[in-house]
Design a protein around this motif. Structure first.
Motif, mmCIF file in Angstrom:
data_model
loop_
_atom_site.group_PDB
_atom_site.id
_atom_site.type_symbol
_atom_site.label_atom_id
_atom_site.label_comp_id
_atom_site.label_asym_id
_atom_site.label_seq_id
_atom_site.Cartn_x
_atom_site.Cartn_y
_atom_site.Cartn_z
ATOM 1 N N ARG A 123 0.844 -1.193 0.000
ATOM 2 C CA ARG A 123 0.000 0.000 0.000
ATOM 3 C C ARG A 123 0.880 1.244 0.000
ATOM 4 O O ARG A 123 1.813 1.349 0.798
ATOM 5 C CB ARG A 123 -0.896 0.012 1.246
ATOM 6 N N PRO A 124 0.597 2.226 -0.880
ATOM 7 C CA PRO A 124 1.375 3.468 -0.855
ATOM 8 C C PRO A 124 1.132 4.231 0.436
ATOM 9 O O PRO A 124 0.137 4.023 1.143
ATOM 10 C CB PRO A 124 0.835 4.255 -2.060
ATOM 11 N N GLY A 125 2.042 5.139 0.738
ATOM 12 C CA GLY A 125 1.862 5.994 1.898
ATOM 13 C C GLY A 125 0.744 7.004 1.694
ATOM 14 O O GLY A 125 0.378 7.344 0.559
ATOM 15 N N GLU B 84 1.565 10.062 -0.585
ATOM 16 C CA GLU B 84 1.540 9.822 -2.027
ATOM 17 C C GLU B 84 0.108 9.727 -2.546
ATOM 18 O O GLU B 84 -0.217 10.248 -3.612
ATOM 19 C CB GLU B 84 2.309 8.533 -2.366
ATOM 20 N N ILE B 85 -0.750 9.051 -1.782
ATOM 21 C CA ILE B 85 -2.156 8.949 -2.194
ATOM 22 C C ILE B 85 -2.794 10.335 -2.255
ATOM 23 O O ILE B 85 -3.506 10.677 -3.215
ATOM 24 C CB ILE B 85 -2.935 8.036 -1.223
ATOM 25 N N VAL C 60 4.629 6.383 -7.422
ATOM 26 C CA VAL C 60 3.820 5.784 -6.363
ATOM 27 C C VAL C 60 4.182 4.307 -6.248
ATOM 28 O O VAL C 60 3.988 3.526 -7.189
ATOM 29 C CB VAL C 60 2.316 5.941 -6.650
ATOM 30 N N TRP C 61 4.701 3.928 -5.108
ATOM 31 C CA TRP C 61 5.115 2.545 -4.874
ATOM 32 C C TRP C 61 3.959 1.798 -4.232
ATOM 33 O O TRP C 61 3.605 2.036 -3.067
ATOM 34 C CB TRP C 61 6.347 2.536 -3.967
ATOM 35 N N GLY C 62 3.344 0.891 -4.999
ATOM 36 C CA GLY C 62 2.238 0.124 -4.459
ATOM 37 C C GLY C 62 1.605 -0.770 -5.497
ATOM 38 O O GLY C 62 1.803 -0.607 -6.710
ATOM 39 N N THR D 221 -3.619 0.489 -4.535
ATOM 40 C CA THR D 221 -3.500 1.933 -4.742
ATOM 41 C C THR D 221 -4.832 2.530 -5.168
ATOM 42 O O THR D 221 -5.267 3.566 -4.637
ATOM 43 C CB THR D 221 -2.426 2.228 -5.805
ATOM 44 N N ALA E 243 9.613 -0.919 -6.847
ATOM 45 C CA ALA E 243 10.121 0.444 -6.732
ATOM 46 C C ALA E 243 11.190 0.740 -7.775
ATOM 47 O O ALA E 243 11.303 1.880 -8.262
ATOM 48 C CB ALA E 243 10.678 0.677 -5.328
ATOM 49 N N LEU F 54 10.089 2.407 -11.092
ATOM 50 C CA LEU F 54 9.540 3.766 -11.105
ATOM 51 C C LEU F 54 10.528 4.738 -11.734
ATOM 52 O O LEU F 54 11.638 4.919 -11.258
ATOM 53 C CB LEU F 54 9.184 4.211 -9.687
ATOM 54 N N VAL G 253 2.488 4.075 -11.146
ATOM 55 C CA VAL G 253 2.169 3.243 -9.980
ATOM 56 C C VAL G 253 2.731 1.853 -10.244
ATOM 57 O O VAL G 253 2.385 1.221 -11.257
ATOM 58 C CB VAL G 253 0.649 3.162 -9.751
#
Length: 580
Positions: A186-188, A191-192, A309-311, A316, A296, A299, A292
């Motif tokens: 799940r992204p932080g 970032e969302i 966006v890491w997820g 996401t 990572a 990206l 997304v």
């Protein structure tokens, strides 16, 4: 009670990790492991004719199941043969563990017979590659290899000398619980929130989807509806995102079609979802771009990003969608849907005229009929080259079918060995190898593996007596075709000589009945279809660098060609566009 050997411990750990088959070719340094497999009812030794096939088959099984698969090669030339299939598995993010059996441990470093250095050889095509030089390293090294393959979605290689494999395993060895599935990422919140602001500020959003959208079809469609966003896809995203998609604008890239290119360039926010799309020439340089991805390291390595966006795509979008305001303006979406339908209408005509009378048979016609006759849950394995073109444009995804190939490594000869791995996974499911004559003959020896195990794989052979994609590369580079032609036998006769159902098709009127008979046959089957080597239409403005080696640098056009049932989908979607 006899003590367990290192080989037996190795096999037991594979079984605990979910491995049910070990693909390979036997050899002296492998003998202790093969014998351990023989005595373990929970795992089978799958004897192939070439170790490259073993690696491709394991990679296919891992891609289709998402679980760990395994292959093995004996010392020296045996494990060297694994390397091409392992490259493909690694680049396809398939969790595979490879056993590179090694020469006697006392001889390492003496230029002994068949000596290589596997701990160096496989570094580039693995996340983990280590040599076991003492029994005390077991089981920790193998457990670590398993965790790397599953946790990082790729290849791990363990080099094991035959004499070490035959020794007693250490007493009270530390075996820990193995992780056999990946978590969601799940992204932080920051970032969302930032992505939500960018989406809310944009007027024209386009989604471009790749393989990372697997399992997220419902979330992507809901997000596209919320934003009134066109949805394009890369080749590896086709099977996951094209079906039941009223926002579909086609595929971008060398084999692309429709309006995906325009949709990605005419938006003011491009969101790349789960794609490591490598062809920068087809991506815009002046559009705000978000990527997304669960990896990572993917990206920003293909295009400049305004937000990374890491997820997971599904996770996401689940977090993002409640924070996004619905858009009501459909003008951009409707304009792209119309462009898409118009583009498909324009190119499809070239391959609908007299195809049932054209000799040699149009390969597009073969792919179109195959798409209609194949099972709704068929698995297609696709050779690199022109078979990629026909699969990209004519196979219709539906959420149940699977299409795999060497889409990131680009190896020849992948379809037949991948079909072997796919069929072992499920003997009841229809598996179809879309093979070119060049790729098929490269590993044709493993056609006998179908016979040996009575695997009901259907080999649909596109036989144009040429390396068609290489001829195309030469043509657009201004070079005469040279070294690309084959003098082929009647492959159906070869199949029949091996005891397999085989038929040769030279006339289009016989095609459908021949395909139907082959697909309905209970065992393995080969259909040798003589196809037109000059089938591909080349637009006059195409540039050489767009085709050569698939390494795109400056091209912005796509190859012309038919698109099968996709034109019907486009027409259907176009009906939803409001009329003035």
């Amino acid at each position: 009670m006899a003590k367990q050997t290192v080989a037996e411990q190795y096999v037991d750990i594979l079984v605990r990790a979910g491995v049910r088959r070990l693909y390979g070719v036997v050899g002296d340094s492998l003998n202790p492991v093969v014998d351990a497999v023989r005595r373990n009812a929970a795992i089978d030794w799958i004897q192939v004719r070439h170790e490259e096939t073993a690696a491709f088959a394991a990679g296919a099984e891992a891609q289709l199941t998402g679980s760990l698969a395994a292959c093995a090669g004996s010392c020296g030339p045996g494990h060297v043969h694994l390397i091409n299939g392992l490259y493909d598995a690694h680049r396809s993010m398939a969790p595979v563990i490879a056993l590179a059996s090694h020469i006697p441990s006392s001889e390492i470093g003496t230029s002994y017979f068949q000596e290589t250095h596997p701990e160096r050889l496989f570094q580039e095509c693995s996340h983990y590659c280590e040599l076991i030089s003492h029994p005390q390293q077991m089981p920790r090294v193998l457990q670590t290899a398993v965790q790397h393959a599953i946790g990082r979605s790729g290849v791990s290689v363990v080099a094991l000398p035959g004499d070490i494999a035959a020794r007693p395993a250490p007493e009270r060895a530390e075996e820990h619980a193995l992780v056999t599935s990946r978590p969601t990422v799940r992204p932080g919140d920051a970032e969302i929130d930032r992505l939500a602001r960018m989406v809310n500020e944009a007027e024209r959003v386009t989604l471009f989807c790749g393989r990372g959208c697997a399992g997220a079809h419902e979330e992507v469609m809901a997000f596209a509806e919320l934003l009134k966003a066109p949805v394009g896809h890369a080749l590896r995203g086709k099977e996951w995102i094209q079906y039941d998609n009223p926002y579909d604008v086609g595929m971008s890239g060398l084999l692309g079609y429709g309006a995906a290119y325009e949709a990605t360039h005419e938006c003011d926010l491009l969101i790349l979802l789960g794609t490591d799309f490598p062809y920068g020439a087809f991506l815009p340089a002046d559009v705000r771009t978000v990527q997304v991805d669960v990896r990572a390291e993917h990206l920003g390595r293909r295009s400049k990003l305004d937000l990374a966006v890491w997820g997971d795509v599904r996770e996401t979008l689940s977090c993002l969608t409640p924070k996004v305001r619905p858009k009501t303006d459909r003008r951009f979406l409707d304009r792209m849907l119309k462009k898409h339908a118009d583009a498909l209408e324009g190119v499809v005509k070239a391959y609908t005229r007299r195809v049932d009378k054209h000799i040699p048979i149009h390969p597009e016609f073969v792919a179109s009929v195959l798409d209609e006759e194949a099972a709704e849950d068929a698995i297609f394995t696709v050779d690199t080259g022109m078979c990629n073109v026909w699969a990209a444009r004519y196979l219709s995804p539906n959420g149940r079918r699977r299409v795999i190939g060497s889409f990131t490594h680009g190896s020849m000869a992948n379809a037949l060995p991948q079909a072997i791995g796919a069929q072992f996974m499920d003997r009841r499911r229809q598996v179809i190898s879309m093979s070119g004559d060049g790729g098929f003959t490269m590993l044709m020896g493993d056609f006998l593996t179908l016979v040996q195990y009575d695997l009901p794989v259907k080999v649909i052979l596109f036989n144009n007596s040429a390396l068609g994609m290489v001829e195309l590369e030469m043509l657009v580079s201004g070079l005469p075709a040279h070294g690309t032609g084959y003098h082929n036998p009647d492959f159906a006769q070869i199949a029949r000589a091996a005891g397999v159902y085989g038929e040769r098709v030279e006339k289009p009127k016989r095609l459908r009945s021949a395909l139907r008979a082959a697909l309905q046959h209970k065992g393995p089957a080969l259909l040798d279809i003589v196809t037109d080597p000059n089938a591909l239409s080349i637009p006059p403005k195409i540039k050489a660098e767009m085709v050569t080696g698939f390494a795109l640098s400056a091209g912005k056009m796509v190859l012309d060609g038919g698109v099968g049932k996709m034109v019907q989908m486009a027409r259907s979607n176009l009906r939803n566009v409001p009329r003035p």
